[in-house]
Design an enzyme around this catalytic site. Structure first.
Site, PDB file in Angstrom:
ATOM      1  N   HIS A 222       0.809  -1.211  -0.031  1.00  0.00           N
ATOM      2  CA  HIS A 222       0.052  -0.056  -0.068  1.00  0.00           C
ATOM      3  C   HIS A 222       0.944   1.281   0.108  1.00  0.00           C
ATOM      4  CE1 HIS A 222      -3.608   2.457   0.159  1.00  0.00           C
ATOM      5  NE2 HIS A 222      -4.285   1.329   0.817  1.00  0.00           N
ATOM      6  N   ASP A 226      -2.618   1.840  -4.404  1.00  0.00           N
ATOM      7  CA  ASP A 226      -3.438   2.150  -3.241  1.00  0.00           C
ATOM      8  C   ASP A 226      -4.678   0.926  -3.651  1.00  0.00           C
ATOM      9  OD1 ASP A 226      -2.702   4.402  -2.110  1.00  0.00           O
ATOM     10  OD2 ASP A 226      -3.467   5.883  -3.846  1.00  0.00           O
TER      11      ASP A 226
END
Length: 251
Positions: A222, A226
């Site tokens: 992450h 995203d």
């Protein structure tokens, strides 16, 4: 009555012991060098990356049709995984941020799709790298993947066979697992897990019908991409999977 040696020793002379909680220790063993390396890499992966997993169930009927067509028309022994690898490579071309590594604060993307394909052997999990998947035909993907798998299983692989990956695939569907959380293979930024195919009931034009589905589990770092990026990646992979005939001969 005091215990004799035969009461406390097994046939090999090893003494049975209990720990401080009264549990009888069945066996103690140190990790093998390979298992220790795997443990250290997985620990480093969780320590250094921000793992998130997104999953998607995808209609797999076209995967089966493409596999059957390829096996009818090609000399290579093509599996569902080989067709899925072709679909994955097309997806990586559309989403290059996932075909990448992250080291020393730098996100590097690559032209070649060097896909590590996890192989389970007695000593542990090994990921030989299928190089430049995007330049290969389906027959070449199937032939090279099978060669790498056999090389690893025979123990004749070298470290060069394991280096240079840009993305990894692990398939637990063959072992009956529906869905799971694959661990990123550092310094790569993502890994795709393939679950088993299952029949699902869907409403069709002529009423209820049974269709086969496969689950894709995408773990990603992450820090680099995203959740929305992962969702779009899985959406593209679903499109290529559901149109998998394009990867078969005359598709």
């Amino acid at each position: 009555m005091a215990p004799t040696d035969s009461d406390t020793d097994d046939d090999d002379g090893d003494r049975t012991e209990s720990d401080e909680h009264g549990r009888t220790v069945r066996e103690e063993r140190s990790l093998s060098p390979m298992r220790r390396t795997i443990a250290n890499r997985l620990q480093d992966s969780y320590r250094n990356a921000v793992h998130v997993t997104a999953s998607r169930e995808v209609d797999a009927e076209a995967l089966f049709r493409a596999t059957e067509t390829a096996n009818d028309r090609l000399e290579a022994d093509v599996s569902l995984v080989d067709v899925a690898l072709a679909a994955l490579s097309a997806t990586l071309a559309d989403h290059p941020a996932f075909n990448a590594t992250f080291e020393d604060g730098t996100h590097r993307t690559y032209e070649e799709h060097n896909v590590g394909v996890a192989v389970d052997i007695e000593a542990g999990l090994v990921t030989p790298v299928l190089r430049d998947v995007g330049s290969k035909s389906l027959a070449e993907i199937a032939t090279e993947r099978r060669r790498l798998t056999e090389t690893v299983q025979s123990g004749e692989y070298t470290m060069d066979d394991l280096r240079g990956g840009t993305f990894t695939v692990t398939n637990l569907g063959a072992l009956g697992v529906d869905s799971f959380t694959p661990v990123i293979n550092p310094p790569e930024v993502a890994i795709l897990g393939i679950g088993r195919t299952r029949e699902r009931t869907r409403r069709g034009d002529d009423g209820l019908e049974f269709r086969r589905e496969v689950t894709y589990d995408l773990s990603f770092d992450h820090r680099i991409v995203d959740g929305a990026d992962a969702a779009r990646f899985l959406g593209t992979l679903a499109d290529y999977t559901e149109g998998a005939e394009r990867f078969a001969p005359d598709g």
